[in-house]
Motif scaffolding. Structure first.
Motif, PDB file in Angstrom:
ATOM      1  N   VAL A  82       0.842  -1.173  -0.203  1.00 37.08           N
ATOM      2  CA  VAL A  82      -0.140  -0.036   0.011  1.00 37.08           C
ATOM      3  C   VAL A  82       1.014   1.493   0.173  1.00 37.08           C
ATOM      4  N   LEU A 141      -4.994  -4.168  -4.481  1.00 32.35           N
ATOM      5  CA  LEU A 141      -3.838  -3.730  -4.064  1.00 32.35           C
ATOM      6  C   LEU A 141      -2.610  -4.588  -4.481  1.00 32.35           C
ATOM      7  N   ARG A 163     -12.942  -7.167  -3.469  1.00 36.79           N
ATOM      8  CA  ARG A 163     -12.068  -6.235  -2.369  1.00 36.79           C
ATOM      9  C   ARG A 163     -11.598  -6.992  -1.225  1.00 36.79           C
ATOM     10  N   VAL A 214      -8.058  -7.378  -1.060  1.00 33.52           N
ATOM     11  CA  VAL A 214      -7.122  -6.003  -0.654  1.00 33.52           C
ATOM     12  C   VAL A 214      -7.259  -6.328   0.922  1.00 33.52           C
ATOM     13  N   TYR A 215      -8.476  -6.400   1.482  1.00 32.10           N
ATOM     14  CA  TYR A 215      -8.411  -6.392   3.019  1.00 32.10           C
ATOM     15  C   TYR A 215      -7.403  -7.735   3.427  1.00 32.10           C
ATOM     16  N   ILE A 250      -3.778  -6.301   3.558  1.00 27.09           N
ATOM     17  CA  ILE A 250      -3.731  -5.234   4.543  1.00 27.09           C
ATOM     18  C   ILE A 250      -3.528  -6.029   6.021  1.00 27.09           C
ATOM     19  N   LEU A 291      -8.891   0.337   8.591  1.00 27.36           N
ATOM     20  CA  LEU A 291      -8.776  -0.518   7.261  1.00 27.36           C
ATOM     21  C   LEU A 291      -9.400   0.300   6.058  1.00 27.36           C
ATOM     22  N   ALA A 307      -6.903   0.785   2.851  1.00 28.57           N
ATOM     23  CA  ALA A 307      -7.403   0.190   1.472  1.00 28.57           C
ATOM     24  C   ALA A 307      -7.844   1.249   0.488  1.00 28.57           C
ATOM     25  N   VAL A 320     -16.243  -0.920   3.981  1.00 30.40           N
ATOM     26  CA  VAL A 320     -15.482  -1.804   4.764  1.00 30.40           C
ATOM     27  C   VAL A 320     -16.520  -2.697   5.485  1.00 30.40           C
TER      28      VAL A 320
END
Lengths: 235, 235
Positions: free
Chosen positions: A183, A229, B16, B19-20, B23, B40, B44, B51
């Motif tokens: 990120v 990401l 998504r 992506v989470y 992270i 978060l 993101a 979220v």
DNA sequence: GTTTGTGAAGTTATTCACAGCG
DNA sequence: CGCTGTGAATAACTTCACAAAC
């Protein structure tokens, strides 16, 4: 300074323009003179109304009864996408992915002039990739002074991606395209986008796990806001 | 056979989750025990309600007043994405991109076991990439018999991509992830997705041309239906 | 007859805003 | 109090369906 209709085009449509662009390029090369929304839709794996709606945002370039003139439409899409403009691109991180990008037709054959390749490895610096010499990252600012890049591409390991982003921004780059699985933060005025080579794999995994996949498609990177990401670790 | 809630999760949300996932992985590694939807969201590049809504599709894993337990949430997302399942992946086309993918943490560190590397170049066949020997494409069917791959990744030049896709399908692969800049056709039961490394660049070009970009973001490959096409020419 | 271009309808996704739980 | 989880409101996008153009 910019083409006909401006930022009024929906983001979802903008994301599909490159798809049509590629298909039209293939059609033109194959000598096909006209194409209907139906045909285009089939090739793009979308439905015909969507094609017509998308294209209508660019203006009325079709001919009722026969379809779209491939060459003409291609020219307009190119113009709309800004592919007829010179966008110097520097690539930082000349590992496997960096080399793939540097050599890629997708970059060079579309108005994206790769104006610089940078790395820190002494084994790479001085070598040539795709006809361009790899320079040490320390020469970035100097090079940017001589030939200011519009876009900086990051294909480094994730650990140094943020540093590279900072340097790119410092060197005056206005847009950053990040392929590193990290990120990144950039100042608000800089356009940042992030491509994750493994997101599709994970989405596939989801649909494999749940049995029920949503009508197989040609997939790629659309949405500007809801996005992915980093993910691939490159050399 | 599959996790809790099924295909009820909206496609945009599914896109998504990776992506989470990434992270959370970073947060867990960094020793962060809990995270709020607000934090978060910031990481993101999306907003907090999104979220919360996305995560609520997986169940109620947060704690009101304090947020989400990173480790716990990560485990659930992994399960939901099927990352705890063994998905053997074969990669065909071991050029620069193929090598980047084969070595990528993004693939191997996420339950995706790279079970085979194939190419036709006699210079590559027999060499090792990421600890795995490159075999000749003619051995694909045989190898698939011994260790049936779930997913086939195509990173060949566009000219042979369709042939490779046909062979992958013939060898029993149920899902194909195409990185070659070519529109591919596969039978209806096969899940096909297509990643275009230059689409983001073209979208960037659009927003550069039109001045007005839509709030810089971390971008990647979301939508399943409206999607992109091939673009990068790899070796 | 064919195919575009587009309002209108329908669908999906995002954001708001707040009740409810810790 | 803080923060989640969610129904309700809004916005974005897609698809339909058909009149107009060739």
């Amino acid at each position: 300074m910019s083409p006909p209709r401006a930022g009024r085009i929906p983001e979802a449509s903008v994301a599909r323009l490159p798809v049509y662009q590629r298909i039209l390029l293939e059609l033109v090369r194959a000598g096909t003179a006209t194409v209907s929304s139906e045909q285009l839709a089939e090739l793009a794996h979308v439905n015909a109304s969507k094609v017509r709606k998308d294209l209508s945002f660019l203006g009325s370039f079709g001919t009722r009864g026969s379809g779209y003139d491939t060459r003409f439409l291609l020219a307009h899409i190119d113009r709309e996408l800004g592919l007829d403009t010179d966008w110097p691109v520097v690539i930082v991180g000349i590992g496997n992915l960096g080399r793939a990008l540097a050599r890629s037709q997708g970059f060079s054959s579309r108005g994206f002039r790769v104006s610089g390749l940078f790395d820190v490895s002494s084994e790479l610096v001085g070598t040539e990739v795709g006809g361009l010499a790899v320079r040490h990252l320390d020469h970035l600012e100097e090079a940017a002074g001589l030939d200011p890049p519009s876009i900086g591409v990051i294909s480094t390991p994730p650990s140094v991606a943020q540093d590279v982003a900072d340097r790119l921004v410092g060197a005056g780059v206005g847009s950053v395209l990040n392929f590193a699985p990290r990120v990144l933060r950039v100042p608000g005025h800089v356009l940042l986008r992030h491509v994750d080579l493994s997101i599709e794999l994970q989405v596939m995994s989801f649909y494999l796990s749940h049995g029920d996949h949503p009508g197989s498609v040609a997939a790629s990177s659309p949405l500007p806001h809801p996005v992915g990401l980093g993910a691939v670790d490159l050399a």
